[in-house]
Design an enzyme around this catalytic site. Structure first.
Site, PDB file in Angstrom:
ATOM      1  N   GLU A  83       0.834  -1.203   0.000  1.00 13.21           N
ATOM      2  CA  GLU A  83       0.000   0.000   0.000  1.00 13.21           C
ATOM      3  C   GLU A  83       0.873   1.259   0.000  1.00 13.21           C
ATOM      4  O   GLU A  83       0.452   2.316   0.473  1.00 13.21           O
ATOM      5  CB  GLU A  83      -0.914  -0.002   1.238  1.00 13.21           C
ATOM      6  CG  GLU A  83      -2.094   0.941   1.155  1.00 13.21           C
ATOM      7  CD  GLU A  83      -2.930   0.984   2.435  1.00 13.21           C
ATOM      8  OE1 GLU A  83      -3.916   1.746   2.450  1.00 13.21           O
ATOM      9  OE2 GLU A  83      -2.599   0.268   3.403  1.00 13.21           O
ATOM     10  N   ASP A  87      -3.039   5.684  -0.530  1.00  6.15           N
ATOM     11  CA  ASP A  87      -3.932   5.190   0.507  1.00  6.15           C
ATOM     12  C   ASP A  87      -5.040   4.340  -0.110  1.00  6.15           C
ATOM     13  O   ASP A  87      -5.714   4.757  -1.057  1.00  6.15           O
ATOM     14  CB  ASP A  87      -4.530   6.401   1.241  1.00  6.15           C
ATOM     15  CG  ASP A  87      -5.258   6.024   2.514  1.00  6.15           C
ATOM     16  OD1 ASP A  87      -5.261   4.836   2.868  1.00  6.15           O
ATOM     17  OD2 ASP A  87      -5.814   6.937   3.164  1.00  6.15           O
ATOM     18  N   GLU A 210       8.628  -6.514  16.223  1.00  4.02           N
ATOM     19  CA  GLU A 210       8.661  -6.970  17.610  1.00  4.02           C
ATOM     20  C   GLU A 210       7.923  -6.009  18.536  1.00  4.02           C
ATOM     21  O   GLU A 210       7.852  -4.806  18.280  1.00  4.02           O
ATOM     22  CB  GLU A 210      10.117  -7.093  18.064  1.00  4.02           C
ATOM     23  CG  GLU A 210      10.893  -8.116  17.262  1.00  4.02           C
ATOM     24  CD  GLU A 210      12.398  -8.033  17.467  1.00  4.02           C
ATOM     25  OE1 GLU A 210      13.071  -9.056  17.212  1.00  4.02           O
ATOM     26  OE2 GLU A 210      12.896  -6.959  17.868  1.00  4.02           O
ATOM     27  N   GLU A 427      12.296 -18.609  18.483  1.00  3.17           N
ATOM     28  CA  GLU A 427      13.049 -18.319  17.271  1.00  3.17           C
ATOM     29  C   GLU A 427      14.509 -18.142  17.633  1.00  3.17           C
ATOM     30  O   GLU A 427      14.843 -17.842  18.779  1.00  3.17           O
ATOM     31  CB  GLU A 427      12.540 -17.025  16.600  1.00  3.17           C
ATOM     32  CG  GLU A 427      11.081 -17.062  16.212  1.00  3.17           C
ATOM     33  CD  GLU A 427      10.620 -15.771  15.553  1.00  3.17           C
ATOM     34  OE1 GLU A 427      11.474 -14.872  15.321  1.00  3.17           O
ATOM     35  OE2 GLU A 427       9.413 -15.650  15.292  1.00  3.17           O
ATOM     36  N   ARG A 459      16.969 -18.049   8.745  1.00  2.00           N
ATOM     37  CA  ARG A 459      15.956 -18.111   7.710  1.00  2.00           C
ATOM     38  C   ARG A 459      16.051 -19.425   6.953  1.00  2.00           C
ATOM     39  O   ARG A 459      16.951 -20.221   7.216  1.00  2.00           O
ATOM     40  CB  ARG A 459      16.082 -16.947   6.727  1.00  2.00           C
ATOM     41  CG  ARG A 459      15.854 -15.614   7.376  1.00  2.00           C
ATOM     42  CD  ARG A 459      15.731 -14.469   6.344  1.00  2.00           C
ATOM     43  NE  ARG A 459      15.544 -13.233   7.093  1.00  2.00           N
ATOM     44  CZ  ARG A 459      14.356 -12.774   7.439  1.00  2.00           C
ATOM     45  NH1 ARG A 459      13.284 -13.430   7.026  1.00  2.00           N
ATOM     46  NH2 ARG A 459      14.252 -11.700   8.169  1.00  2.00           N
TER      47      ARG A 459
END
Length: 483
Positions: A83, A87, A210, A427, A459
Protein backbone atom coordinates in the site's frame (compact mmCIF):
# COMPACT_ATOMS: atom_id res chain seq x y z
CA UNK A 1 20.48 -1.37 47.76
CA UNK A 2 18.14 -2.79 45.18
CA UNK A 3 20.60 -2.75 42.28
CA UNK A 4 23.03 -4.89 44.26
CA UNK A 5 20.27 -7.43 44.83
CA UNK A 6 19.46 -7.53 41.13
CA UNK A 7 23.06 -8.01 40.11
CA UNK A 8 24.00 -10.64 42.69
CA UNK A 9 20.75 -12.56 42.31
CA UNK A 10 21.41 -12.94 38.62
CA UNK A 11 25.05 -13.83 39.17
CA UNK A 12 24.11 -16.37 41.81
CA UNK A 13 22.31 -18.37 39.14
CA UNK A 14 25.60 -18.65 37.30
CA UNK A 15 27.67 -19.46 40.38
CA UNK A 16 25.22 -22.18 41.40
CA UNK A 17 26.53 -24.29 38.55
CA UNK A 18 26.12 -23.75 34.81
CA UNK A 19 23.61 -21.27 33.47
CA UNK A 20 20.34 -20.06 34.98
CA UNK A 21 18.58 -21.98 32.24
CA UNK A 22 19.76 -25.18 33.93
CA UNK A 23 18.80 -24.25 37.47
CA UNK A 24 15.53 -25.09 39.18
CA UNK A 25 13.87 -21.90 40.46
CA UNK A 26 13.85 -21.60 44.24
CA UNK A 27 10.51 -19.78 44.32
CA UNK A 28 8.81 -21.55 41.44
CA UNK A 29 7.88 -25.00 40.13
CA UNK A 30 10.12 -27.55 38.47
CA UNK A 31 10.85 -26.48 34.87
CA UNK A 32 7.95 -27.52 32.64
CA UNK A 33 10.00 -29.85 30.49
CA UNK A 34 9.40 -30.97 26.88
CA UNK A 35 5.75 -30.04 26.49
CA UNK A 36 6.10 -30.12 22.69
CA UNK A 37 6.59 -33.91 22.60
CA UNK A 38 3.71 -35.50 20.68
CA UNK A 39 1.76 -32.26 21.16
CA UNK A 40 -0.60 -31.48 18.25
CA UNK A 41 0.15 -27.77 18.76
CA UNK A 42 3.83 -28.26 17.93
CA UNK A 43 4.93 -26.37 14.82
CA UNK A 44 8.21 -26.20 12.92
CA UNK A 45 8.40 -23.21 10.56
CA UNK A 46 10.97 -21.29 8.54
CA UNK A 47 11.19 -17.63 7.58
CA UNK A 48 11.27 -16.65 3.94
CA UNK A 49 13.78 -14.03 2.79
CA UNK A 50 12.69 -10.45 3.46
CA UNK A 51 12.06 -10.33 -0.30
CA UNK A 52 12.52 -13.28 -2.66
CA UNK A 53 14.68 -12.40 -5.65
CA UNK A 54 16.24 -15.78 -6.52
CA UNK A 55 13.14 -17.84 -7.19
CA UNK A 56 14.97 -20.99 -8.28
CA UNK A 57 16.95 -21.17 -5.03
CA UNK A 58 13.83 -20.39 -3.00
CA UNK A 59 11.89 -23.22 -4.64
CA UNK A 60 14.73 -25.65 -4.07
CA UNK A 61 14.97 -24.64 -0.40
CA UNK A 62 11.20 -25.09 0.00
CA UNK A 63 11.40 -28.61 -1.40
CA UNK A 64 14.25 -29.47 0.98
CA UNK A 65 12.58 -28.28 4.17
CA UNK A 66 9.20 -29.73 3.17
CA UNK A 67 10.83 -33.13 2.72
CA UNK A 68 12.09 -33.29 6.30
CA UNK A 69 8.91 -32.03 7.94
CA UNK A 70 8.74 -28.23 8.13
CA UNK A 71 5.12 -27.13 8.47
CA UNK A 72 4.89 -23.56 7.21
CA UNK A 73 6.76 -20.55 5.89
CA UNK A 74 6.66 -17.21 7.65
CA UNK A 75 6.43 -14.35 5.13
CA UNK A 76 6.65 -10.63 5.81
CA UNK A 77 3.75 -8.84 4.11
CA UNK A 78 5.26 -5.38 3.85
CA UNK A 79 2.78 -2.55 4.34
CA UNK A 80 5.09 -0.21 2.44
CA UNK A 81 5.25 -2.56 -0.56
CA UNK A 82 1.56 -3.39 -0.80
CA UNK A 83 0.00 0.00 0.00
CA UNK A 84 3.00 2.22 -0.43
CA UNK A 85 1.95 4.32 -3.40
CA UNK A 86 -1.49 5.57 -2.37
CA UNK A 87 -3.93 5.19 0.51
CA UNK A 88 -6.25 2.19 -0.02
CA UNK A 89 -4.57 1.16 -3.26
CA UNK A 90 -3.12 -2.33 -2.85
CA UNK A 91 -0.71 -4.29 -5.02
CA UNK A 92 -0.68 -7.97 -4.09
CA UNK A 93 1.16 -9.27 -7.18
CA UNK A 94 4.33 -10.31 -5.34
CA UNK A 95 2.39 -12.13 -2.62
CA UNK A 96 0.18 -13.87 -5.20
CA UNK A 97 3.39 -15.38 -6.54
CA UNK A 98 5.20 -16.16 -3.28
CA UNK A 99 2.16 -17.73 -1.60
CA UNK A 100 1.49 -19.85 -4.70
CA UNK A 101 5.06 -21.13 -4.79
CA UNK A 102 5.06 -21.99 -1.07
CA UNK A 103 1.76 -23.84 -1.10
CA UNK A 104 2.64 -25.67 -4.33
CA UNK A 105 5.38 -27.40 -2.32
CA UNK A 106 2.86 -28.63 0.24
CA UNK A 107 3.77 -26.05 2.89
CA UNK A 108 1.39 -23.86 4.85
CA UNK A 109 1.57 -20.10 5.36
CA UNK A 110 2.34 -17.98 8.43
CA UNK A 111 2.08 -14.42 7.10
CA UNK A 112 3.34 -11.44 9.11
CA UNK A 113 1.31 -8.26 8.80
CA UNK A 114 4.44 -6.12 8.75
CA UNK A 115 3.46 -2.63 9.87
CA UNK A 116 7.13 -1.72 10.21
CA UNK A 117 10.07 -0.77 8.03
CA UNK A 118 12.42 -3.30 6.48
CA UNK A 119 16.02 -2.15 6.45
CA UNK A 120 18.37 -0.70 9.01
CA UNK A 121 18.42 -3.59 11.48
CA UNK A 122 20.78 -6.52 11.98
CA UNK A 123 20.60 -8.89 9.02
CA UNK A 124 18.34 -6.71 6.88
CA UNK A 125 19.19 -7.09 3.19
CA UNK A 126 16.07 -5.39 1.86
CA UNK A 127 14.47 -1.99 2.41
CA UNK A 128 10.76 -1.21 2.48
CA UNK A 129 9.77 2.07 4.11
CA UNK A 130 6.36 2.75 5.59
CA UNK A 131 3.84 4.09 3.04
CA UNK A 132 4.94 7.46 1.70
CA UNK A 133 1.46 8.93 2.11
CA UNK A 134 1.20 8.06 5.82
CA UNK A 135 3.17 10.92 7.39
CA UNK A 136 1.66 13.79 5.33
CA UNK A 137 -1.85 12.39 5.75
CA UNK A 138 -1.70 13.11 9.48
CA UNK A 139 0.63 16.11 9.50
CA UNK A 140 -2.20 18.65 9.77
CA UNK A 141 -4.21 16.63 12.29
CA UNK A 142 -4.69 17.94 15.83
CA UNK A 143 -5.06 15.14 18.36
CA UNK A 144 -5.57 15.64 22.09
CA UNK A 145 -4.77 19.30 21.54
CA UNK A 146 -1.48 18.57 19.76
CA UNK A 147 -0.87 19.46 16.11
CA UNK A 148 1.09 16.49 14.88
CA UNK A 149 3.23 17.87 12.09
CA UNK A 150 5.46 15.77 9.87
CA UNK A 151 6.85 13.61 12.70
CA UNK A 152 3.83 13.51 14.99
CA UNK A 153 3.21 9.79 14.50
CA UNK A 154 6.81 8.84 15.24
CA UNK A 155 8.69 7.91 18.38
CA UNK A 156 10.97 10.62 19.72
CA UNK A 157 14.00 9.62 21.75
CA UNK A 158 15.90 11.09 24.67
CA UNK A 159 18.34 12.43 22.04
CA UNK A 160 15.53 14.32 20.31
CA UNK A 161 15.57 12.11 17.22
CA UNK A 162 12.53 10.63 15.47
CA UNK A 163 12.11 7.05 14.26
CA UNK A 164 10.16 6.37 11.08
CA UNK A 165 10.40 2.57 11.43
CA UNK A 166 6.93 2.18 12.93
CA UNK A 167 4.09 4.28 14.28
CA UNK A 168 4.31 5.02 18.00
CA UNK A 169 1.70 3.36 20.18
CA UNK A 170 0.57 6.71 21.57
CA UNK A 171 -0.85 7.41 18.09
CA UNK A 172 -2.79 4.14 17.85
CA UNK A 173 -6.22 5.75 17.92
CA UNK A 174 -5.27 7.85 14.90
CA UNK A 175 -3.94 5.09 12.66
CA UNK A 176 -5.96 2.07 13.78
CA UNK A 177 -8.18 2.29 10.69
CA UNK A 178 -5.05 2.00 8.55
CA UNK A 179 -4.22 -1.33 10.20
CA UNK A 180 -7.81 -2.49 9.83
CA UNK A 181 -7.96 -1.50 6.16
CA UNK A 182 -4.75 -3.36 5.40
CA UNK A 183 -5.89 -6.48 7.26
CA UNK A 184 -9.28 -6.45 5.57
CA UNK A 185 -7.64 -6.05 2.17
CA UNK A 186 -5.41 -9.06 2.92
CA UNK A 187 -8.44 -11.05 4.00
CA UNK A 188 -10.35 -10.11 0.84
CA UNK A 189 -7.41 -11.09 -1.35
CA UNK A 190 -6.59 -14.42 0.27
CA UNK A 191 -9.42 -15.42 2.61
CA UNK A 192 -10.97 -17.82 0.11
CA UNK A 193 -7.83 -18.90 -1.73
CA UNK A 194 -5.83 -19.86 1.36
CA UNK A 195 -8.55 -20.39 3.94
CA UNK A 196 -6.99 -23.62 5.18
CA UNK A 197 -3.32 -22.94 4.45
CA UNK A 198 -2.87 -19.90 6.73
CA UNK A 199 -2.13 -21.55 10.08
CA UNK A 200 -0.90 -18.49 11.96
CA UNK A 201 -1.16 -14.74 11.39
CA UNK A 202 1.64 -12.82 13.03
CA UNK A 203 1.26 -9.12 13.72
CA UNK A 204 4.02 -6.54 13.76
CA UNK A 205 3.85 -4.46 16.94
CA UNK A 206 7.01 -2.38 16.54
CA UNK A 207 10.41 -2.16 14.86
CA UNK A 208 11.62 -5.44 13.37
CA UNK A 209 8.05 -6.66 13.87
CA UNK A 210 8.66 -6.97 17.61
CA UNK A 211 6.81 -5.73 20.67
CA UNK A 212 9.39 -3.13 21.68
CA UNK A 213 10.45 0.47 21.34
CA UNK A 214 13.20 1.42 18.82
CA UNK A 215 15.63 1.91 21.68
CA UNK A 216 18.75 0.66 19.90
CA UNK A 217 17.94 1.64 16.33
CA UNK A 218 19.85 3.78 13.87
CA UNK A 219 18.05 7.09 14.39
CA UNK A 220 20.03 7.51 17.64
CA UNK A 221 23.78 7.55 18.14
CA UNK A 222 25.73 5.28 20.45
CA UNK A 223 22.73 3.17 21.42
CA UNK A 224 23.42 -0.15 19.68
CA UNK A 225 24.47 -3.46 21.19
CA UNK A 226 25.66 -3.78 23.96
CA UNK A 227 24.72 -0.35 25.37
CA UNK A 228 21.66 0.47 27.46
CA UNK A 229 19.95 2.00 24.41
CA UNK A 230 17.82 5.16 24.54
CA UNK A 231 14.39 5.90 25.96
CA UNK A 232 11.75 6.64 23.30
CA UNK A 233 9.13 8.53 25.33
CA UNK A 234 9.72 12.16 24.37
CA UNK A 235 7.15 12.84 21.64
CA UNK A 236 4.40 15.35 22.53
CA UNK A 237 1.83 12.52 22.49
CA UNK A 238 3.94 10.39 24.84
CA UNK A 239 4.60 13.22 27.28
CA UNK A 240 0.93 14.16 27.37
CA UNK A 241 -0.03 10.55 28.07
CA UNK A 242 2.54 10.32 30.87
CA UNK A 243 1.03 13.37 32.56
CA UNK A 244 -2.51 12.08 32.13
CA UNK A 245 -1.67 8.63 33.50
CA UNK A 246 0.19 9.95 36.53
CA UNK A 247 -2.72 12.25 37.40
CA UNK A 248 -5.11 9.35 36.98
CA UNK A 249 -2.96 7.16 39.22
CA UNK A 250 -2.43 9.63 42.06
CA UNK A 251 -5.49 11.88 41.75
CA UNK A 252 -3.72 15.23 42.11
CA UNK A 253 -0.44 17.02 41.63
CA UNK A 254 -0.09 17.25 45.41
CA UNK A 255 -0.27 13.48 45.73
CA UNK A 256 2.31 13.07 42.97
CA UNK A 257 4.69 15.40 44.78
CA UNK A 258 4.18 13.50 48.00
CA UNK A 259 4.92 10.17 46.34
CA UNK A 260 7.92 11.39 44.39
CA UNK A 261 9.35 13.77 46.97
CA UNK A 262 9.20 16.59 44.40
CA UNK A 263 7.92 20.15 44.32
CA UNK A 264 6.33 20.32 40.89
CA UNK A 265 4.39 23.54 40.43
CA UNK A 266 2.24 22.35 37.52
CA UNK A 267 1.30 19.25 35.61
CA UNK A 268 3.45 20.54 32.73
CA UNK A 269 6.51 19.80 34.86
CA UNK A 270 5.77 16.07 34.75
CA UNK A 271 8.19 14.80 32.11
CA UNK A 272 10.23 11.79 31.11
CA UNK A 273 13.74 11.86 32.59
CA UNK A 274 15.34 15.18 31.66
CA UNK A 275 18.79 13.65 32.03
CA UNK A 276 18.45 10.05 30.95
CA UNK A 277 22.12 9.29 31.56
CA UNK A 278 21.75 10.33 35.19
CA UNK A 279 18.45 8.44 35.45
CA UNK A 280 20.30 5.20 34.70
CA UNK A 281 23.69 5.97 36.23
CA UNK A 282 22.02 6.95 39.52
CA UNK A 283 19.76 3.87 39.36
CA UNK A 284 16.67 6.07 39.64
CA UNK A 285 14.81 3.58 37.45
CA UNK A 286 15.21 1.02 40.23
CA UNK A 287 15.43 2.98 43.46
CA UNK A 288 13.03 5.96 43.23
CA UNK A 289 9.24 6.09 43.10
CA UNK A 290 9.37 8.45 40.14
CA UNK A 291 11.66 6.07 38.29
CA UNK A 292 9.55 3.00 38.96
CA UNK A 293 6.36 4.88 38.03
CA UNK A 294 7.90 6.08 34.79
CA UNK A 295 9.10 2.60 33.83
CA UNK A 296 5.71 1.10 34.75
CA UNK A 297 3.99 3.61 32.47
CA UNK A 298 6.51 3.05 29.66
CA UNK A 299 6.13 -0.73 29.83
CA UNK A 300 2.36 -0.55 30.28
CA UNK A 301 1.99 1.75 27.26
CA UNK A 302 3.82 -0.78 25.10
CA UNK A 303 1.65 -3.68 26.24
CA UNK A 304 -1.56 -1.69 25.78
CA UNK A 305 -0.40 -0.78 22.26
CA UNK A 306 0.06 -4.47 21.56
CA UNK A 307 -3.40 -5.28 22.83
CA UNK A 308 -5.06 -2.59 20.71
CA UNK A 309 -3.37 -3.62 17.47
CA UNK A 310 -3.93 -7.34 18.02
CA UNK A 311 -7.64 -6.79 18.68
CA UNK A 312 -7.90 -4.64 15.54
CA UNK A 313 -6.41 -7.43 13.43
CA UNK A 314 -8.56 -10.13 15.07
CA UNK A 315 -11.72 -8.10 14.44
CA UNK A 316 -10.74 -7.32 10.85
CA UNK A 317 -10.07 -10.98 10.02
CA UNK A 318 -13.54 -11.99 11.17
CA UNK A 319 -14.14 -15.68 10.51
CA UNK A 320 -11.67 -16.05 7.65
CA UNK A 321 -8.61 -18.27 8.06
CA UNK A 322 -10.49 -20.24 10.72
CA UNK A 323 -7.48 -22.32 11.81
CA UNK A 324 -5.09 -19.38 12.16
CA UNK A 325 -3.77 -18.38 15.57
CA UNK A 326 -2.54 -14.82 16.12
CA UNK A 327 1.12 -14.40 16.98
CA UNK A 328 3.23 -11.60 18.44
CA UNK A 329 7.01 -11.52 18.84
CA UNK A 330 9.03 -10.45 21.88
CA UNK A 331 12.77 -9.98 21.37
CA UNK A 332 15.38 -11.46 23.65
CA UNK A 333 17.08 -8.30 24.90
CA UNK A 334 19.83 -10.21 26.61
CA UNK A 335 22.63 -7.65 27.02
CA UNK A 336 23.43 -5.27 29.84
CA UNK A 337 21.63 -7.61 32.21
CA UNK A 338 24.45 -7.96 34.74
CA UNK A 339 26.12 -4.62 34.04
CA UNK A 340 26.89 -3.25 37.54
CA UNK A 341 26.55 0.33 36.29
CA UNK A 342 22.90 -0.15 35.24
CA UNK A 343 21.60 -3.75 35.49
CA UNK A 344 18.68 -4.68 33.21
CA UNK A 345 18.78 -1.20 31.60
CA UNK A 346 18.55 -2.35 27.97
CA UNK A 347 15.35 -4.23 28.80
CA UNK A 348 14.00 -1.05 30.38
CA UNK A 349 14.68 1.23 27.40
CA UNK A 350 13.16 -1.38 25.09
CA UNK A 351 10.00 -1.30 27.23
CA UNK A 352 9.92 -4.98 28.11
CA UNK A 353 10.12 -5.00 31.91
CA UNK A 354 8.74 -3.26 34.96
CA UNK A 355 10.99 -2.23 37.83
CA UNK A 356 8.25 -1.87 40.45
CA UNK A 357 8.10 -5.65 40.83
CA UNK A 358 10.77 -8.06 42.02
CA UNK A 359 13.20 -8.50 39.13
CA UNK A 360 14.81 -11.46 40.89
CA UNK A 361 11.64 -13.52 41.22
CA UNK A 362 10.35 -16.30 39.02
CA UNK A 363 6.88 -15.32 40.26
CA UNK A 364 7.05 -12.06 38.30
CA UNK A 365 8.75 -13.51 35.26
CA UNK A 366 11.81 -11.48 36.33
CA UNK A 367 9.97 -8.36 35.22
CA UNK A 368 8.29 -9.76 32.08
CA UNK A 369 4.91 -10.40 33.68
CA UNK A 370 2.86 -7.96 31.57
CA UNK A 371 4.57 -8.75 28.27
CA UNK A 372 3.98 -12.48 28.62
CA UNK A 373 0.45 -12.15 29.95
CA UNK A 374 -0.55 -9.94 27.02
CA UNK A 375 -1.56 -13.23 25.38
CA UNK A 376 -4.04 -13.91 28.18
CA UNK A 377 -5.92 -10.67 27.51
CA UNK A 378 -7.54 -12.51 24.60
CA UNK A 379 -8.83 -15.48 26.59
CA UNK A 380 -12.38 -16.20 25.53
CA UNK A 381 -11.85 -14.40 22.24
CA UNK A 382 -12.28 -15.91 18.80
CA UNK A 383 -8.60 -16.84 18.33
CA UNK A 384 -5.69 -18.25 20.29
CA UNK A 385 -2.93 -15.68 20.78
CA UNK A 386 0.60 -17.08 20.78
CA UNK A 387 3.81 -15.45 21.96
CA UNK A 388 7.11 -15.89 20.11
CA UNK A 389 10.43 -15.29 21.87
CA UNK A 390 13.85 -14.96 20.26
CA UNK A 391 17.46 -15.85 21.18
CA UNK A 392 16.94 -19.59 21.74
CA UNK A 393 20.27 -20.41 20.11
CA UNK A 394 22.42 -18.14 22.29
CA UNK A 395 24.74 -18.75 25.24
CA UNK A 396 25.14 -16.67 28.36
CA UNK A 397 28.03 -14.21 28.22
CA UNK A 398 27.88 -12.38 31.57
CA UNK A 399 31.22 -10.58 31.40
CA UNK A 400 32.23 -7.35 29.73
CA UNK A 401 31.17 -5.92 27.38
CA UNK A 402 27.99 -7.91 26.76
CA UNK A 403 26.85 -8.62 30.33
CA UNK A 404 24.52 -11.05 28.59
CA UNK A 405 22.27 -13.74 30.06
CA UNK A 406 20.62 -14.87 26.84
CA UNK A 407 20.25 -18.54 27.75
CA UNK A 408 19.09 -17.70 31.25
CA UNK A 409 16.49 -15.33 29.82
CA UNK A 410 15.11 -18.05 27.56
CA UNK A 411 14.48 -20.10 30.71
CA UNK A 412 12.86 -17.23 32.59
CA UNK A 413 10.40 -16.62 29.77
CA UNK A 414 9.64 -20.29 29.28
CA UNK A 415 8.97 -20.83 32.95
CA UNK A 416 6.68 -17.84 33.34
CA UNK A 417 4.76 -18.46 30.13
CA UNK A 418 4.07 -22.03 31.19
CA UNK A 419 2.79 -20.99 34.60
CA UNK A 420 0.70 -18.21 33.05
CA UNK A 421 -0.88 -20.63 30.59
CA UNK A 422 0.55 -18.84 27.56
CA UNK A 423 1.37 -20.80 24.41
CA UNK A 424 5.03 -20.00 23.73
CA UNK A 425 7.08 -20.55 20.59
CA UNK A 426 10.68 -19.68 19.90
CA UNK A 427 13.05 -18.32 17.27
CA UNK A 428 16.75 -17.87 16.82
CA UNK A 429 17.81 -14.24 17.13
CA UNK A 430 20.52 -14.07 14.48
CA UNK A 431 20.71 -15.49 10.98
CA UNK A 432 23.41 -18.12 11.10
CA UNK A 433 22.69 -19.01 14.71
CA UNK A 434 21.35 -22.35 13.50
CA UNK A 435 24.38 -23.27 11.41
CA UNK A 436 26.34 -24.56 14.43
CA UNK A 437 25.84 -27.54 16.71
CA UNK A 438 26.23 -25.28 19.74
CA UNK A 439 23.27 -23.17 18.65
CA UNK A 440 21.13 -26.27 18.16
CA UNK A 441 22.18 -27.68 21.51
CA UNK A 442 20.84 -24.51 23.14
CA UNK A 443 17.61 -24.73 21.17
CA UNK A 444 17.18 -28.34 22.21
CA UNK A 445 17.72 -27.39 25.86
CA UNK A 446 15.02 -24.71 25.62
CA UNK A 447 12.55 -27.32 24.36
CA UNK A 448 13.65 -30.08 26.72
CA UNK A 449 13.42 -27.90 29.84
CA UNK A 450 11.43 -24.74 29.35
CA UNK A 451 8.16 -25.58 27.67
CA UNK A 452 8.58 -24.09 24.19
CA UNK A 453 5.95 -25.41 21.82
CA UNK A 454 7.16 -24.45 18.35
CA UNK A 455 10.14 -23.12 16.44
CA UNK A 456 10.49 -20.66 13.57
CA UNK A 457 13.97 -20.59 12.05
CA UNK A 458 15.57 -17.43 10.71
CA UNK A 459 15.96 -18.11 7.71
CA UNK A 460 15.12 -20.91 5.28
CA UNK A 461 18.54 -20.75 3.61
CA UNK A 462 20.23 -21.59 6.92
CA UNK A 463 18.39 -24.91 7.24
CA UNK A 464 18.35 -26.05 3.62
CA UNK A 465 21.89 -27.47 3.66
CA UNK A 466 24.64 -28.57 6.04
CA UNK A 467 24.42 -28.52 9.82
CA UNK A 468 21.24 -26.42 9.81
CA UNK A 469 19.32 -28.89 7.66
CA UNK A 470 20.64 -31.94 9.52
CA UNK A 471 19.89 -30.59 13.00
CA UNK A 472 16.46 -29.17 12.12
CA UNK A 473 15.43 -32.49 10.58
CA UNK A 474 16.49 -34.33 13.75
CA UNK A 475 14.74 -31.74 15.91
CA UNK A 476 11.47 -32.16 14.01
CA UNK A 477 11.74 -35.94 14.17
CA UNK A 478 12.07 -35.70 17.97
CA UNK A 479 8.95 -33.66 18.49
CA UNK A 480 6.89 -34.97 15.61
CA UNK A 481 7.86 -38.66 15.29
CA UNK A 482 5.22 -39.22 12.60
CA UNK A 483 7.44 -37.37 10.11
Amino acid sequence: MRHVTVTFAVLSLLLAGASGAQATPADGPVPPGPVALDNPEFTANVMAPLKVTDWATFEADLETVAAYGVDAVSVDVWWGDVEGVADNQFDWSYYDQVFDVITSKGLDLAPILSFHQAGGNVGDDYTSLLPSWLWPKYADVTYRGIELGATGLQHQSEQGNHSAESVQGWADQLVMDEYRDFTEAFEQQYGDVYADEVIEMNVSLGPSGELRYPSYNQHDEGTGYPTRGALQAYSPLAVQDLRSQMLHRYGSLEAINAAWGTHLASVQEITPPEDADAFFAGLDYLDTQYGRDFVDWYNGSLVEHGERVLWAVIDALGEDFPDADIGYKVPGIHWSMTNPAHPRAAEVTTGLIQTSIDLDSWKTGHGYQRVVELANRFDGGPREVVMHFTALEMDDDPGEPAYSLAQTLVGWIGDYAYRAGVELKGENALAGGVTSDEGWDNINEAFEMWGYLGLTVLRIGDVSTGTGADRYAKFIATYNPDI
